[in-house]
Design an enzyme around this catalytic site. Sequence first.
Site, short mmCIF file in Angstrom:
data_model
loop_
_atom_site.label_atom_id
_atom_site.label_comp_id
_atom_site.label_asym_id
_atom_site.label_seq_id
_atom_site.Cartn_x
_atom_site.Cartn_y
_atom_site.Cartn_z
N GLU A 31 -0.36 -1.85 -4.96
CA GLU A 31 0.79 -1.03 -4.58
C GLU A 31 1.75 -1.08 -5.76
O GLU A 31 2.71 -1.84 -5.78
CB GLU A 31 1.46 -1.56 -3.31
N HIS A 33 5.46 5.67 -2.68
CA HIS A 33 6.65 5.33 -3.49
C HIS A 33 6.91 6.48 -4.46
O HIS A 33 6.90 6.30 -5.68
CB HIS A 33 6.44 4.01 -4.22
N HIS A 90 2.40 4.02 3.51
CA HIS A 90 3.47 3.87 4.51
C HIS A 90 4.36 5.12 4.58
O HIS A 90 5.47 5.15 4.06
CB HIS A 90 4.28 2.59 4.35
N ASP A 113 1.91 -4.14 6.11
CA ASP A 113 2.79 -4.30 4.95
C ASP A 113 3.46 -5.68 5.01
O ASP A 113 4.58 -5.87 4.54
CB ASP A 113 3.84 -3.19 4.90
N ALA A 149 12.04 -5.02 2.59
CA ALA A 149 11.07 -5.59 1.66
C ALA A 149 9.83 -6.04 2.42
O ALA A 149 9.65 -7.21 2.74
CB ALA A 149 11.68 -6.77 0.91
N GLY A 150 8.96 -5.09 2.73
CA GLY A 150 7.78 -5.43 3.51
C GLY A 150 8.15 -5.74 4.94
O GLY A 150 9.28 -5.47 5.39
#
Length: 364
Positions: A115, A179, A200, A257, A292-293
């Site tokens: 990722e 992203h 995601h 994630d 963050a995740g």
Amino acid sequence: MTTRIGGKIVRPGAVVEGYVEVDGPAILSVEAAAVTDDDVIVPGFVDLHCHGGGGHTFTTGDAESARRAAAFHLGHGTTTMLASLVSSPFELMRDATEAYRPLVEAGIIAGVHYEGPYLSGVRCGAQNPEFLRDPSVKELAELIDLGGVRLVTVAPELPGALEAIGFLVERGVAAAVGHTDATYEQTLAGVAAGATVGTHLFNGMRPPHHREPGPVVGLLSSPVVCELIADNIHLHPGMLAFAAGTAGPDKAALITDAIDATGMADGTYDLGGQQVVVADRVARLARDGSIAGSTLTMDEALRNTVAAGIPLADAVAMASTTPARVLGLGDEVGALEAGLRADLVVLSSDLRVKRVMRSGRWVE
């Protein structure tokens, strides 16, 4: 020696009462029959996107840490998973891929997911901006030659991105769009180049707008599988239901994630060299508060998806069958069918894990 497991069996498109008969590492048969047990039997979960769990991480290249993270998630029903790195220097990517090869060969993980670092600086989220760079076929060629690379997330608007996606496809590696600050047209170009996954969906993407649909609409309207983080934090339950209903179970995959903080107490953790603070299950970067995740497990993702109104059979397809197909493993795992590997999870009637079987053996 055969083992018979009875309950409500979730098969592709249906839930039926009956028994799964296991012989050695494989499913021998699935038969419909009246049962008195209200257990729910589902195929082992397949997680395409996970950074760690149980206090252990995939992101540093430490093989023992990776082994323990995989074991943690196995206890929550994930029988097949990718070890996801975050944006990193090339040397770390190389060393981690090499270190994880024995784990891939042993079947502890199904492969590696990068990722990053080929991501948008504008939409990098919790990725470390210090390590972002344009896609490099040279880097990818060296990494793929090490073995075990199964998925790479790329922002399709970056210079060299379409070439990189095409190269990944040629080498048998799945490419994901994520992203990204791409326009709708740039997103479709990434799909045309060979991308088959949306990383995601909604998170780390230009938001949709009625005059510029952007990557969200581009991915939902394309023949790709959209990852969904069903933790009720990354996605509101209503948005989860909308995306899953729009994509359908054949084009949606539940992912965690998850980071190393999953299953652990609130506190301070690390992700790609950045400090992460976890409070009340929510992980955020200390520097700017970006999510963050997650601290999600696949069994919880399944429960949340069903609670959002998605039928159980569809939710199970999203947790097992569809992601297995993304990895090219649909003829091995991801469903309760004769001849497939005996990976299954026995759930209570409220979808809590009671027992996990992998390759015909119960997990302690």
